[in-house]
Design a protein around this motif. Structure first.
Motif, PDB file in Angstrom:
ATOM      1  N   VAL A  27       5.410  45.938   6.605  1.00 39.38           N
ATOM      2  CA  VAL A  27       6.261  47.105   6.834  1.00 39.38           C
ATOM      3  C   VAL A  27       6.060  48.103   5.701  1.00 39.38           C
ATOM      4  O   VAL A  27       6.487  47.852   4.573  1.00 39.38           O
ATOM      5  CB  VAL A  27       7.751  46.693   6.889  1.00 39.38           C
ATOM      6  CG1 VAL A  27       8.622  47.904   7.206  1.00 39.38           C
ATOM      7  CG2 VAL A  27       7.965  45.585   7.901  1.00 39.38           C
ATOM      8  N   PRO A  36       6.102  51.080  13.538  1.00 42.72           N
ATOM      9  CA  PRO A  36       7.379  50.361  13.682  1.00 42.72           C
ATOM     10  C   PRO A  36       7.792  50.147  15.137  1.00 42.72           C
ATOM     11  O   PRO A  36       8.427  49.131  15.447  1.00 42.72           O
ATOM     12  CB  PRO A  36       8.381  51.260  12.948  1.00 42.72           C
ATOM     13  CG  PRO A  36       7.565  51.989  11.937  1.00 42.72           C
ATOM     14  CD  PRO A  36       6.223  52.215  12.584  1.00 42.72           C
ATOM     15  N   THR A  83      11.253  47.544  -0.014  1.00 43.81           N
ATOM     16  CA  THR A  83       9.986  47.280   0.669  1.00 43.81           C
ATOM     17  C   THR A  83       8.849  47.099  -0.324  1.00 43.81           C
ATOM     18  O   THR A  83       7.955  46.276  -0.110  1.00 43.81           O
ATOM     19  CB  THR A  83       9.647  48.429   1.634  1.00 43.81           C
ATOM     20  OG1 THR A  83      10.768  48.671   2.484  1.00 43.81           O
ATOM     21  CG2 THR A  83       8.447  48.083   2.494  1.00 43.81           C
ATOM     22  N   ARG A 113       7.338  51.344   4.432  1.00 40.67           N
ATOM     23  CA  ARG A 113       8.497  52.183   4.716  1.00 40.67           C
ATOM     24  C   ARG A 113       8.846  53.064   3.515  1.00 40.67           C
ATOM     25  O   ARG A 113       9.498  52.641   2.584  1.00 40.67           O
ATOM     26  CB  ARG A 113       9.689  51.272   5.077  1.00 40.67           C
ATOM     27  CG  ARG A 113      10.989  52.002   5.445  1.00 40.67           C
ATOM     28  CD  ARG A 113      12.085  50.973   5.603  1.00 40.67           C
ATOM     29  NE  ARG A 113      13.356  51.593   5.896  1.00 40.67           N
ATOM     30  CZ  ARG A 113      13.966  51.504   7.070  1.00 40.67           C
ATOM     31  NH1 ARG A 113      13.409  50.837   8.061  1.00 40.67           N
ATOM     32  NH2 ARG A 113      15.139  52.073   7.266  1.00 40.67           N
TER      33      ARG A 113
END
Length: 258
Positions: free
Chosen positions: A219, A195, A241, A221
Motif C-alpha cells: 500500500v 487501491p 504506511t 499511501r
C-alpha cells in the motif's frame, strides 16, 4: 549516516516504456527487502517515494521505475545515463520473504503494482525458494505491460496469467481471473496495484480458500518523509504506511481502514 540527508548516486542505465514510464538503474549498493522503497530527490526540485523494483541479489545497483505524473517525476524524466540523483533509504516493511520459503505463492499485480512485486519475483526465481509461483498481471492494454521480455523468461519458473482491460486473450480486471489460477487455498498471496483493486482481489482470494493472514498488500499511501515524522501517510490513526508498511498483512490493513 544521516537518514535525512540524500546520498548522491549516478544513473548508469535507463529504459523508456510507452505511456510515460521510465526505468532507471542507479549505481549504489544497498541492502533491502523486496517491497521496501527509497526517497529519490532532485536538488532544488523535490523528493518522492518510489518502490525498488530490482532484486536484492543485484548488489551493484538498484532500479526504480517512474511514471511522469507530477513536477518531480516530470523533471527526472529528462535525466539519463551519467546524471546524478539523491536517494534516502531503504525504508518501510517488505514482503514476508521467510514465510514464502518452500511455499506456494500467488502474486497479483495491477498496473504499476508489478514494480515492487518484480523485486520479489526476481529474488524468488534467483534463489528458487518458493515451492510454486503463480503470477496474475493486469494492465489496461497490451502496450501498457512492463518487462515483456522478463515475463517470457519468468514463464520457465512460474505460471503467468496476463489480463487486459481491452485487447488480448483475457479481457477484464485481474480480479476476474483469479479463478483461472486454480489455487489450492494454501498459497501465500502478495498483492499490489491501485487501491480500488484490493477489495475485489481479496474477496476472490478468500473465496479460493486463502486465509486472511496469508494475504499481504503493498500500500503506497501519500508517503512523504519515509520515517513516520510528517504524518502524511497515517492510516486509521495508528499505522504509518512508511514504517508499518508499505507491505501490510491483510488482517492489519482491514483494521486500519475500518
Amino acid at each position: 549516516m544521516n537518514p535525512y540527508l540524500p546520498i548522491p548516486a549516478k544513473i548508469v542505465d535507463c529504459q523508456q516504456f510507452p505511456f510515460e514510464k521510465k526505468l532507471f538503474r542507479i549505481k549504489a549498493s544497498i541492502d533491502f527487502i523486496p517491497g521496501q522503497f527509497v526517497e529519490v530527490s532532485l536538488p532544488g526540485i523535490g523528493e518522492f517515494p518510489v518502490s525498488i523494483c530490482s532484486a536484492p541479489s543485484e548488489k551493484d545497483y538498484f532500479e526504480i521505475c517512474i511514471k511522469r505524473i507530477g513536477r518531480v517525476t516530470s523533471y527526472l524524466f529528462k535525466f539519463g545515463r551519467g546524471d546524478f540523483v539523491g536517494y534516502r533509504g531503504p525504508f518501510g516493511n517488505g514482503f514476508p520473504m521467510e514465510e514464502t520459503k518452500g511455499k506456494d505463492v500467488v502474486v497479483v499485480a495491477g498496473g504499476l503494482g508489478i514494480l515492487p512485486l518484480r523485486s520479489f519475483i526476481k529474488e524468488c526465481i534467483y534463489k528458487e525458494f518458493c515451492k510454486s509461483l503463480k503470477i496474475l498481471y493486469g494492465v489496461k492494454e497490451p502496450d501498457d505491460m512492463l518487462f515483456r521480455n522478463e515475463l517470457e523468461e519468468w514463464k520457465e519458473y512460474a505460471e503467468i496469467i496476463e489480463v487486459f482491460e481491452k485487447g488480448g486473450e483475457r479481457q477484464g480486471y485481474v480480479s476476474d481471473f483469479i479463478k483461472d489460477a486454480n489455487l489450492n487455498g494454501n498459497e501465500i498471496a502478495l498483492v499490489c496495484g491501485p487501491p480500488a483493486m484490493f477489495e475485489p482481489v481479496v474477496e476472490k482470494l478468500l473465496n479460493e480458500g486463502i486465509k486472511e493472514e496469508k494475504i499481504f498488500l503493498s500500500v503506497e499511501r501519500r508517503m512523504k518523509c519515509g520515517m513516520g515524522k510528517c504524518g502524511h501517510c497515517i492510516m486509521g490513526g495508528k499505522y504509518y504506511t512508511c514504517i508499518d508498511g508499505p507491505v501490510f498483512k491483510y488482517t492489519d490493513f482491514k483494521h486500519a481502514i475500518l
